[in-house]
Design a protein around this motif. Structure first.
Motif, PDB file in Angstrom:
ATOM      1  N   THR A 118       0.968  -1.071   0.027  1.00 15.10           N
ATOM      2  CA  THR A 118       0.087   0.041   0.092  1.00 15.10           C
ATOM      3  C   THR A 118       0.907   1.328   0.003  1.00 15.10           C
ATOM      4  N   VAL A 119       0.426   2.459  -0.680  1.00 19.67           N
ATOM      5  CA  VAL A 119       0.875   3.544  -0.491  1.00 19.67           C
ATOM      6  C   VAL A 119      -0.035   4.634  -0.052  1.00 19.67           C
ATOM      7  N   GLN A 120       0.078   5.271   1.146  1.00 22.90           N
ATOM      8  CA  GLN A 120      -0.791   6.142   1.683  1.00 22.90           C
ATOM      9  C   GLN A 120      -0.001   7.499   1.612  1.00 22.90           C
ATOM     10  N   ALA A 121      -0.897   8.550   1.493  1.00 26.29           N
ATOM     11  CA  ALA A 121      -0.418   9.731   1.610  1.00 26.29           C
ATOM     12  C   ALA A 121      -1.576  10.759   2.596  1.00 26.29           C
ATOM     13  N   SER A 122      -1.350  11.576   3.078  1.00 24.06           N
ATOM     14  CA  SER A 122      -2.089  12.655   3.726  1.00 24.06           C
ATOM     15  C   SER A 122      -1.550  13.750   4.210  1.00 24.06           C
ATOM     16  N   GLY A 123      -2.277  14.987   4.053  1.00 25.11           N
ATOM     17  CA  GLY A 123      -2.289  16.473   4.065  1.00 25.11           C
ATOM     18  C   GLY A 123      -3.180  17.049   4.362  1.00 25.11           C
ATOM     19  N   THR A 124      -2.936  18.394   4.610  1.00 30.78           N
ATOM     20  CA  THR A 124      -3.930  19.402   5.022  1.00 30.78           C
ATOM     21  C   THR A 124      -4.102  20.466   4.125  1.00 30.78           C
ATOM     22  N   GLY A 125      -5.002  20.558   3.402  1.00 28.24           N
ATOM     23  CA  GLY A 125      -5.401  21.727   2.378  1.00 28.24           C
ATOM     24  C   GLY A 125      -5.602  23.011   3.143  1.00 28.24           C
ATOM     25  N   VAL A 126      -4.894  23.990   2.785  1.00 30.60           N
ATOM     26  CA  VAL A 126      -4.825  25.358   3.511  1.00 30.60           C
ATOM     27  C   VAL A 126      -5.397  26.337   2.343  1.00 30.60           C
ATOM     28  N   ARG A 127      -5.951  27.633   2.734  1.00 37.36           N
ATOM     29  CA  ARG A 127      -6.182  28.785   1.694  1.00 37.36           C
ATOM     30  C   ARG A 127      -5.650  29.762   2.659  1.00 37.36           C
ATOM     31  N   THR A 128      -4.918  30.768   2.065  1.00 32.03           N
ATOM     32  CA  THR A 128      -4.706  32.153   2.605  1.00 32.03           C
ATOM     33  C   THR A 128      -6.159  32.984   2.685  1.00 32.03           C
ATOM     34  N   ARG A 129      -5.906  33.924   3.537  1.00 29.28           N
ATOM     35  CA  ARG A 129      -7.094  35.043   3.642  1.00 29.28           C
ATOM     36  C   ARG A 129      -7.266  35.912   2.117  1.00 29.28           C
ATOM     37  N   GLY A 130      -5.992  36.166   1.670  1.00 24.15           N
ATOM     38  CA  GLY A 130      -6.061  36.739   0.210  1.00 24.15           C
ATOM     39  C   GLY A 130      -6.855  35.686  -0.819  1.00 24.15           C
ATOM     40  N   ALA A 131      -6.553  34.360  -0.932  1.00 20.99           N
ATOM     41  CA  ALA A 131      -7.303  33.468  -1.750  1.00 20.99           C
ATOM     42  C   ALA A 131      -8.705  33.516  -1.455  1.00 20.99           C
ATOM     43  N   ALA A 132      -8.903  33.750  -0.185  1.00 22.46           N
ATOM     44  CA  ALA A 132     -10.436  33.357   0.241  1.00 22.46           C
ATOM     45  C   ALA A 132     -11.403  34.747  -0.278  1.00 22.46           C
ATOM     46  N   ILE A 133     -10.658  35.901   0.070  1.00 22.72           N
ATOM     47  CA  ILE A 133     -11.266  36.914  -0.673  1.00 22.72           C
ATOM     48  C   ILE A 133     -11.545  36.885  -1.966  1.00 22.72           C
ATOM     49  N   GLU A 134     -10.423  36.630  -2.787  1.00 22.63           N
ATOM     50  CA  GLU A 134     -10.388  36.562  -4.338  1.00 22.63           C
ATOM     51  C   GLU A 134     -11.522  35.563  -4.591  1.00 22.63           C
ATOM     52  N   ARG A 135     -11.570  34.447  -4.039  1.00 18.43           N
ATOM     53  CA  ARG A 135     -12.676  33.336  -4.430  1.00 18.43           C
ATOM     54  C   ARG A 135     -13.918  34.134  -4.122  1.00 18.43           C
ATOM     55  N   ALA A 136     -14.205  34.603  -3.172  1.00 19.19           N
ATOM     56  CA  ALA A 136     -15.482  35.428  -2.652  1.00 19.19           C
ATOM     57  C   ALA A 136     -15.926  36.449  -3.814  1.00 19.19           C
ATOM     58  N   ALA A 137     -14.921  37.250  -3.991  1.00 23.05           N
ATOM     59  CA  ALA A 137     -15.213  38.294  -4.986  1.00 23.05           C
ATOM     60  C   ALA A 137     -15.700  37.639  -6.642  1.00 23.05           C
ATOM     61  N   SER A 138     -14.953  36.547  -6.878  1.00 26.64           N
ATOM     62  CA  SER A 138     -15.246  35.952  -8.077  1.00 26.64           C
ATOM     63  C   SER A 138     -16.462  35.380  -7.997  1.00 26.64           C
ATOM     64  N   ASP A 139     -16.862  34.595  -6.970  1.00 28.72           N
ATOM     65  CA  ASP A 139     -18.209  34.036  -6.799  1.00 28.72           C
ATOM     66  C   ASP A 139     -19.433  35.180  -6.938  1.00 28.72           C
ATOM     67  N   PHE A 140     -19.061  36.244  -6.187  1.00 32.91           N
ATOM     68  CA  PHE A 140     -20.005  37.408  -6.104  1.00 32.91           C
ATOM     69  C   PHE A 140     -20.162  37.775  -7.557  1.00 32.91           C
ATOM     70  N   ASP A 141     -19.050  38.118  -8.298  1.00 35.12           N
ATOM     71  CA  ASP A 141     -18.996  38.587  -9.794  1.00 35.12           C
ATOM     72  C   ASP A 141     -19.951  37.606 -10.559  1.00 35.12           C
ATOM     73  N   ASN A 142     -19.749  36.144 -10.666  1.00 32.15           N
ATOM     74  CA  ASN A 142     -20.402  35.219 -11.275  1.00 32.15           C
ATOM     75  C   ASN A 142     -21.772  35.191 -11.246  1.00 32.15           C
TER      76      ASN A 142
END
Length: 144
Positions: A118-142
């Motif tokens: 078996t091969v196992q991999a694990s990790g924590t996905g993170v997002r910066t505040r700037g990336a969250a603001i960009e995504r929210a602005a993009s969702d709002f515009d769309n």
């Protein structure tokens, strides 16, 4: 007759246990898993199992995704595990993956000369505040 039944039982168990598994959670019980500048979005675990006869692959998990398997192909690589890990993190809207760990193991099954790797991999996905603001602005515009 016993050998035939035993072989059929092994083939059925190998098919059902040789599948790739991708699991992810977004429940952290109000614990901060990120860094001061980043917020944890998901914790993801990937497992790619495989059965081998004298080192030759019989049934292995597929790098295509969750619940997939392949016959006679060697898919137990670190690259495939990391690919599935980052693919799942992106689908959960993470900007990057931190604390990545990869683990490989090999065990002998109850049938001689057949091993389970078996091969196992694990990790924590993170997002910066700037990336969250960009995504929210993009969702709002769309939105209509």
């Amino acid at each position: 007759m016993k050998k035939m039944i035993f072989s059929a039982a092994f083939a059925v168990s190998a098919i059902f246990t040789g599948c790739t598994t991708v699991e992810s959670t977004q429940v952290f019980n109000r614990m901060g898993l990120g860094t001061p500048n980043e917020k944890a979005v998901c914790q993801t675990h990937v497992e790619i199992p495989g059965y081998f006869f004298f080192g030759l692959p019989i049934v292995t998990g597929s790098p295509k995704g969750d619940g997939e398997w392949s016959l006679f192909r060697y898919n137990l690589t670190t690259e495939n595990a990391i690919y599935l890990l980052t693919k799942e993190a992106k689908s959960r809207k993470a900007a990057r993956v931190v604390n990545v760990q990869v683990y490989k193991s090999e065990d002998v099954t109850f049938i001689p000369f057949i091993t389970r790797r078996t091969v196992q991999a694990s990790g924590t996905g993170v997002r910066t505040r700037g990336a969250a603001i960009e995504r929210a602005a993009s969702d709002f515009d769309n939105e209509p």
